[in-house]
Design an enzyme around this catalytic site. Structure first.
Site, PDB file in Angstrom:
ATOM      1  N   LYS B  72      18.231 -53.486-102.424  1.00  0.00           N
ATOM      2  CA  LYS B  72      18.162 -54.934-102.639  1.00  0.00           C
ATOM      3  C   LYS B  72      17.044 -55.636-101.864  1.00  0.00           C
ATOM      4  CE  LYS B  72      21.871 -55.787-105.301  1.00  0.00           C
ATOM      5  NZ  LYS B  72      21.819 -56.538-106.573  1.00  0.00           N
ATOM      6  N   SER B  98      28.479 -61.138-102.505  1.00  0.00           N
ATOM      7  CA  SER B  98      29.541 -60.551-101.689  1.00  0.00           C
ATOM      8  C   SER B  98      29.127 -59.137-101.285  1.00  0.00           C
ATOM      9  CB  SER B  98      30.853 -60.517-102.469  1.00  0.00           C
ATOM     10  OG  SER B  98      30.676 -59.802-103.672  1.00  0.00           O
ATOM     11  N   GLU B 222      27.431 -47.148-115.970  1.00  0.00           N
ATOM     12  CA  GLU B 222      28.220 -48.359-115.690  1.00  0.00           C
ATOM     13  C   GLU B 222      29.689 -47.948-115.574  1.00  0.00           C
ATOM     14  OE1 GLU B 222      28.304 -51.325-118.836  1.00  0.00           O
ATOM     15  OE2 GLU B 222      27.967 -52.928-117.373  1.00  0.00           O
ATOM     16  N   GLY B 226      34.183 -51.906-116.193  1.00  0.00           N
ATOM     17  CA  GLY B 226      33.398 -53.143-116.275  1.00  0.00           C
ATOM     18  C   GLY B 226      32.162 -52.893-117.115  1.00  0.00           C
ATOM     19  N   ASP B 228      30.413 -54.252-119.507  1.00  0.00           N
ATOM     20  CA  ASP B 228      29.786 -55.335-120.271  1.00  0.00           C
ATOM     21  C   ASP B 228      28.376 -54.988-120.738  1.00  0.00           C
ATOM     22  OD1 ASP B 228      29.469 -55.819-117.233  1.00  0.00           O
ATOM     23  OD2 ASP B 228      27.802 -56.940-118.117  1.00  0.00           O
ATOM     24  N   SER B 323      21.559 -46.112-105.226  1.00  0.00           N
ATOM     25  CA  SER B 323      21.226 -47.502-104.925  1.00  0.00           C
ATOM     26  C   SER B 323      21.501 -47.929-103.490  1.00  0.00           C
ATOM     27  CB  SER B 323      21.986 -48.419-105.883  1.00  0.00           C
ATOM     28  OG  SER B 323      23.358 -48.074-105.912  1.00  0.00           O
TER      29      SER B 323
END
Lengths: 347, 347
Positions: B72, B98, B222, B226, B228, B323
């Site tokens: 990040k 979060s 994924e 979840g 999506d 990640s």
């Protein structure tokens, strides 16, 4: 059948009585040159956050990133390579281990093209058995730890070459190369910390410091639950525990040190005896801060450093040898049972 | 208030509709040059054991060893450094998170000498709050995740510079630098895998592959719970989940991707939807084999690679972007509840 160190690596040839270290300070650099082509030069890392919290500089040598996930490959390789140099390499070796030494001997034997038979108690995890087999080693399973050692002794009497995990000059010199590398890489510590099991790593670490950082104090850390080495240090004679101490630091579950390692351990600046809670606390925190796998046995050394730093008024630079990163699922569950990450380290 | 990419980094300036990627392939190398002095060039590592078991070559880019323990920081720094180049750097930024984005924005702001305010739900662990504060950021705690996003939107409307975790061109280009580094380091993969949260990492990864390995297939992983993005990919329009999916892969708990990231994700070779059991399985195995901290969100990418490899007859070389490595004690407990290390990976 054990091959002897070369003359320039021996300081005192009459010290099987344990009064003085048998190896000269040249033994560790010699071992480092010997094994360098076969091992990883593991990184030294720091946590800026931990340094800020403690107000000292803590430098970690990360042997969890070594081949087989622990420093143990260093000693095993040094012993076999030195024997090869002397044309004394046997066609087959045996070892007993319920831990990292098993995989280390298996890999070292594979690299040298000889056979290895590892004797281990049957309760050793399937993962460790699998890893040991993968390196081509033959495994003999026994019912208990006692039977493991007895069978190894029997095979040795039959003339087999037994590679002991710590009571061996070549192994001690090899284990010292972890500390030596860190010192060569420019770490200039006031104090050095390593965990004591059979004493091989700690003896080699002391010897490496003698070679490159003779002013640095060398301390041992040991689980309080299995404090035979600390007791031996205090009383001046080797203390043997009545039973295997079931500390979470499974690399330090030894019953006693040897005369050979005691010769070095007597010269240390001190020992710290670490409660289980503190071992788990530092296993959690080092995993969290360093992002590398840290086994509880390694965290003992950091807990010892923390105790020493409590007594220091001036800013110190310490080197902590993190011995390995092999943690099975059962141990992981034990480590994470309580949450210590809410309690930030502070002196 | 968002600074725009330079001309040479823009391919299509009229794609806010989400049909085509907005950035050109030059955007990622430009980001890499920009952020290189401030970040770690993280290692690429392999497990010989895993390769032997699977019969393929799996190369991991380890962003757990990046500053703040996750990729990040790349996107956050690229956004701020680019703004600085254009003399558009604000004196203060806000972000909501979060997770790892909070610490990334806090550190990036600190490095640039500006203020950061991070809005986060109060259930975020004390450790993460502490780490965010340590970088000098101001923290506003809200009761719920919904309130966090609402407050951020409110502040943005008041004219504050909001650094979104994925719906931002500069962030996407920055996240792509992890893959770019691996490709620059000589990895020559047939396929590349990354996990999809908001889609920033995966979009940047696709763009990096376009620049240096255009023949490599890029896949998303994924959590099935979840899914999506996978649904959006399948149906051709952005799907929004009704509730936050409480997958253990907490970096992938997003409700929907953005038009901006969807433009890249539509061009991928495919998506794999990973059950929770498989996420935990690969978290255990990667921690065990690689000896570095692997968060469940990272393991999703490996699980996706594993599914793809099941369909391959020829030996493949795959790059898996891990990640991050931030795992709190509660999550560790969940990860190690069952022992999957007894079940060796096999295709």
């Amino acid at each position: 059948m054990m091959s002897a160190p070369k003359d320039n690596e021996i300081k005192n040839s009459r010290t099987s009585e344990g009064q003085n270290p048998r190896l000269s300070v040249d033994a560790v650099p010699a071992a480092a040159r010997r094994i360098a082509p076969f091992i990883h030069r593991t990184p030294i890392i720091e946590s800026h956050l931990l340094n800020a919290w403690l107000g000292h500089e803590i430098i970690f040598k990360v042997e969890g990133l070594q081949k087989v996930g622990a420093f143990k490959i260093r000693g095993a390789l040094n012993a076999l390579l030195a024997a090869k140099e002397e044309n004394k390499l046997p066609k087959e070796i045996i070892a007993f281990s319920s831990g990292n030494h098993a995989q280390a001997v298996a890999l070292a034997a594979k690299l040298l093209g000889i056979k290895a038979t590892i004797i281990m108690p049957k309760f050793v995890s399937k993962v460790k058995q699998q890893a040991t087999r993968r390196y081509g080693a033959n495994i003999i399973l026994t019912d208990t730890r006692q039977e493991t050692e007895a069978l190894a002794a029997e095979k040795q009497q039959q003339g087999m070459w037994l590679l002991h995990p710590s009571d061996n000059d070549r192994v001690i010199a090899g284990q010292g190369t972890a500390c030596l590398e860190a010192l060569q890489d420019g770490v200039n510590p006031n104090a050095i910390f390593a965990t004591c099991g059979g004493g091989g790593l700690l003896s080699g670490t002391y010897l490496a410091a003698q070679a490159l950082a003779p002013k640095a104090k060398v301390f041992g850390g040991e689980p309080k639950m299995g404090n035979d080495a600390a007791e031996s240090y205090r009383t001046g004679k080797i203390v043997t525990l009545p039973d295997t101490p079931m500390t979470i630091a499974d690399g330090a579950r030894t019953l006693h040190i040897s005369e050979r390692t005691f010769a070095y351990l007597q010269k240390l600046a001190g020992f710290y005896e670490i409660p289980e809670r503190d071992i788990i606390y530092w296993t959690q925190w080092l995993s969290h801060l360093l992002k590398v796998s840290v086994e509880p046995t390694s965290a003992v050394a950091m807990a010892a450093a923390f105790e020493w730093l409590k007594t220091q008024k001036n800013k110190q630079r310490v080197l902590v040898i993190l011995s390995g990163g092999n943690v099975d699922a059962d141990t992981q569950r034990q480590i994470w049972e309580k949450d210590y990450l809410g309690q930030i380290p502070a002196l």
